[in-house]
Scaffold this active site. Structure first.
Site, PDB file in Angstrom:
ATOM      1  N   GLY A  84       0.814  -1.211   0.000  1.00  0.00           N
ATOM      2  CA  GLY A  84       0.000   0.000   0.000  1.00  0.00           C
ATOM      3  C   GLY A  84       0.847   1.261   0.000  1.00  0.00           C
ATOM      4  O   GLY A  84       0.535   2.241  -0.693  1.00  0.00           O
ATOM      5  N   THR A  85       1.935   1.265   0.754  1.00  0.00           N
ATOM      6  CA  THR A  85       2.773   2.462   0.863  1.00  0.00           C
ATOM      7  C   THR A  85       3.304   2.859  -0.511  1.00  0.00           C
ATOM      8  O   THR A  85       3.249   4.032  -0.898  1.00  0.00           O
ATOM      9  CB  THR A  85       3.947   2.191   1.831  1.00  0.00           C
ATOM     10  N   ASN A 165      -7.709   3.583   9.173  1.00  0.00           N
ATOM     11  CA  ASN A 165      -7.132   2.378   9.789  1.00  0.00           C
ATOM     12  C   ASN A 165      -7.139   2.415  11.305  1.00  0.00           C
ATOM     13  O   ASN A 165      -6.987   1.391  11.951  1.00  0.00           O
ATOM     14  CB  ASN A 165      -5.700   2.161   9.286  1.00  0.00           C
ATOM     15  N   GLN A 193      -7.613  -0.362   3.742  1.00  0.00           N
ATOM     16  CA  GLN A 193      -8.437  -1.023   4.762  1.00  0.00           C
ATOM     17  C   GLN A 193      -9.824  -1.392   4.245  1.00  0.00           C
ATOM     18  O   GLN A 193     -10.642  -1.898   5.007  1.00  0.00           O
ATOM     19  CB  GLN A 193      -8.585  -0.118   6.010  1.00  0.00           C
ATOM     20  N   SER A 213      -3.353  -3.290  -0.351  1.00  0.00           N
ATOM     21  CA  SER A 213      -2.304  -4.110   0.260  1.00  0.00           C
ATOM     22  C   SER A 213      -2.836  -5.497   0.601  1.00  0.00           C
ATOM     23  O   SER A 213      -3.860  -5.622   1.284  1.00  0.00           O
ATOM     24  CB  SER A 213      -1.836  -3.398   1.537  1.00  0.00           C
ATOM     25  N   ALA A 214      -2.143  -6.541   0.137  1.00  0.00           N
ATOM     26  CA  ALA A 214      -2.648  -7.914   0.288  1.00  0.00           C
ATOM     27  C   ALA A 214      -2.698  -8.394   1.737  1.00  0.00           C
ATOM     28  O   ALA A 214      -3.558  -9.192   2.102  1.00  0.00           O
ATOM     29  CB  ALA A 214      -1.780  -8.875  -0.529  1.00  0.00           C
ATOM     30  N   HIS A 215      -1.779  -7.895   2.569  1.00  0.00           N
ATOM     31  CA  HIS A 215      -1.729  -8.471   3.926  1.00  0.00           C
ATOM     32  C   HIS A 215      -2.860  -7.991   4.818  1.00  0.00           C
ATOM     33  O   HIS A 215      -2.996  -8.437   5.955  1.00  0.00           O
ATOM     34  CB  HIS A 215      -0.345  -8.258   4.567  1.00  0.00           C
ATOM     35  N   THR A 251      12.004  -7.187 -11.044  1.00  0.00           N
ATOM     36  CA  THR A 251      11.427  -8.522 -11.242  1.00  0.00           C
ATOM     37  C   THR A 251      10.236  -8.717 -10.306  1.00  0.00           C
ATOM     38  O   THR A 251      10.325  -8.465  -9.105  1.00  0.00           O
ATOM     39  CB  THR A 251      12.500  -9.610 -10.981  1.00  0.00           C
ATOM     40  N   CYS A 344       1.623   0.686  12.624  1.00  0.00           N
ATOM     41  CA  CYS A 344       2.761   1.255  11.924  1.00  0.00           C
ATOM     42  C   CYS A 344       3.527   2.215  12.817  1.00  0.00           C
ATOM     43  O   CYS A 344       4.628   2.606  12.505  1.00  0.00           O
ATOM     44  CB  CYS A 344       2.285   1.967  10.670  1.00  0.00           C
TER      45      CYS A 344
HETATM   46  N1  PLP Z   1      -2.569   2.693   4.241  1.00  0.00           N
HETATM   47  C1  PLP Z   1      -3.283   2.227   5.268  1.00  0.00           C
HETATM   48  C2  PLP Z   1      -4.612   2.804   5.551  1.00  0.00           C
HETATM   49  C3  PLP Z   1      -2.780   1.208   6.083  1.00  0.00           C
HETATM   50  O1  PLP Z   1      -3.482   0.755   7.110  1.00  0.00           O
HETATM   51  C4  PLP Z   1      -1.494   0.687   5.789  1.00  0.00           C
HETATM   52  C5  PLP Z   1      -0.881  -0.352   6.659  1.00  0.00           C
HETATM   53  O2  PLP Z   1      -0.976  -0.304   7.865  1.00  0.00           O
HETATM   54  C6  PLP Z   1      -0.806   1.195   4.680  1.00  0.00           C
HETATM   55  C7  PLP Z   1      -1.357   2.202   3.931  1.00  0.00           C
HETATM   56  C8  PLP Z   1       0.535   0.661   4.288  1.00  0.00           C
HETATM   57  O3  PLP Z   1       0.384  -0.544   3.574  1.00  0.00           O
HETATM   58  P1  PLP Z   1       1.656  -1.534   3.401  1.00  0.00           P
HETATM   59  O4  PLP Z   1       1.895  -2.109   4.750  1.00  0.00           O
HETATM   60  O5  PLP Z   1       1.187  -2.558   2.424  1.00  0.00           O
HETATM   61  O6  PLP Z   1       2.756  -0.713   2.873  1.00  0.00           O
END
Ligand code: PLP
Length: 395
Positions: A84-85, A165, A193, A213-215, A251, A344
């Site tokens: 996501g970042t 989040n 989210q 973001s997949a996780h 890659t 985070c």
């Molecule tokens: N944006 C939101 C709202 C998130 O909750 C997060 C992760 O906590 C991110 C971005 C970042 O995603 P990633 O961990 O895949 O870089």
């Protein structure tokens, strides 16, 4: 005199309850199985033209088609990233560098992937940054958003997240997108989210760029994607090879991309049962907390299931500041995983920028904890957590 820490009952070391799915989710076994298959059978470089390479490439392109199908977009609008970042960075950076954006409107309660990127862009490109006002509970003041958009002729990008989040507030993507486009602004939304938890028809939602973001939906870490609307003119952030049609060199992480698509597919196929189940857990948890802990409060729009996600609740506990420091420690000792603010930020002492922006001075002095759920949780686990919290507040 018995110390506060000693007065809490002995932790049950056997017990483990994971209530931190907004930080990251448990991977689904089917996803691990699929990823393992790819790692074992298709280890070629997707850019190689031989059979091994072509096999890896076809795994990626099938994954892209799956993602596109569930979000109702064309496959070429999906750019796989490291998460996501990176997807947030791609959209924001290129909007300023390549699309002529001179002004960004965002909010003080965005994820740092957006806020820190915007700060950086302000320093590098001297763009104007405006923060839209927040209403009670942290919802976005749409009248102020329109006023801000209309107050300048500079090319503007609005960046507002879909689901917050930390407190779970939901933004009306359709409405905000329409307002942005009526006022000539581009619209980027961090949907980290929400995608995988809500059905979203991106084709018919007036949004130009999103980050995923997949996780966050039971997939692997280190992979995500940016949705980049066709003909937007966005340019790459990372240069090198021609991967991702030149949008993102390097890659590809084939097993991660396949895991992402598998996780997204299962999440959407199971949504009709898993969403009400998880929503039931949130409702039950809040009811039990209100019953057992008089004075408990729910931060942001958490109590409203329409305006707030079913996947998390941010709880403000009625205990004094001096006990606050012990709370996460006690929960951890009792095997309970949850989060103070957003994961985070863990390890930092700054406190949550989201709660700082929306809570009263009085509530900021009380401990707040984010509990986030998935369909892997049970009511019985929640009873245990409520019991531990009750004991903590009473001692
Ligand atoms: N944006 C939101 C709202 C998130 O909750 C997060 C992760 O906590 C991110 C971005 C970042 O995603 P990633 O961990 O895949 O870089």
């Amino acid at each position: 005199m018995i110390s506060f820490a000693a007065s809490i009952s002995r932790p049950n070391f056997m017990r483990k309850v994971y209530l931190d799915s907004a930080a990251t989710t448990q991977m689904r076994p089917e996803v691990i199985e699929k990823m393992t298959e790819v790692m074992q059978l298709s280890y070629g470089n997707p850019s190689s033209t031989h059979a091994y390479g072509r096999s890896a490439k076809s795994y990626i392109e099938n994954a892209r088609k799956t993602v596109a199908k569930y979000l109702n977009v064309t496959a070429s609008e999906i750019v796989f990233t490291s998460g996501g970042t990176e997807a947030d960075n791609l959209a924001l950076n290129s909007a300023v560098r390549d699309l002529g954006v001179k002004r960004i409107i965002t909010s003080k309660i965005e994820h740092h992937a957006v806020l820190y990127t915007v700060n950086q862009l302000q320093q590098c490109y001297d763009i104007e940054v405006e923060y839209v006002n927040l209403k009670d509970c942290g919802s976005i003041d749409l009248d102020h958003l329109v006023t801000l958009m209309q107050s300048s002729d500079e090319k503007t990008l609005v960046s507002l997240m879909h689901v917050n989040n930390e407190v779970g507030n939901i933004l009306d993507l359709q409405k905000v997108g329409e307002l942005c486009h009526q006022n000539g602004a581009l619209f980027h939304s961090d949907t980290v989210q929400s995608i995988g938890h809500y059905e979203i028809d991106l084709q018919n939602t007036p949004v130009d760029f999103t980050a995923v973001s997949a996780h966050k939906f039971h997939g692997p870490k280190g992979v995500g994607f940016a949705y980049v609307r066709k003909n937007s003119g966005l340019k790459p952030l990372i240069f090198g090879g021609e991967q991702e049609r030149g949008y993102r060199a390097g890659t590809e992480s084939v097993h991660n991309i396949v895991g992402l698509a598998e996780a997204l597919q299962i999440s959407y196929d199971n949504l009709a049962t898993e969403k009400p189940y998880t929503e039931g857990l949130k409702t039950y948890f809040m009811e039990q907390l209100e019953k057992e802990i008089p004075g408990v409060k729910f931060n942001g729009g958490c109590s409203n299931l329409v305006d707030s996600t079913y996947t998390l609740v941010n709880v403000c506990l009625p205990v004094s500041n001096d006990k606050a420091a012990m709370l996460l420690f006690q929960l951890d000792l009792n095997g309970i995983a949850c989060s103070k603010g957003s994961a985070c930020q863990s390890g930092s002492d700054k406190g949550s920028h989201v709660l700082n922006a929306i809570l009263s001075e009085e509530d900021l002095n009380k401990p707040s904890v984010r509990f986030s759920f998935s369909s892997f949780n049970t009511k019985e686990e929640l009873d245990y957590v409520v019991g531990v919290l009750k004991q903590f507040t009473e001692n």
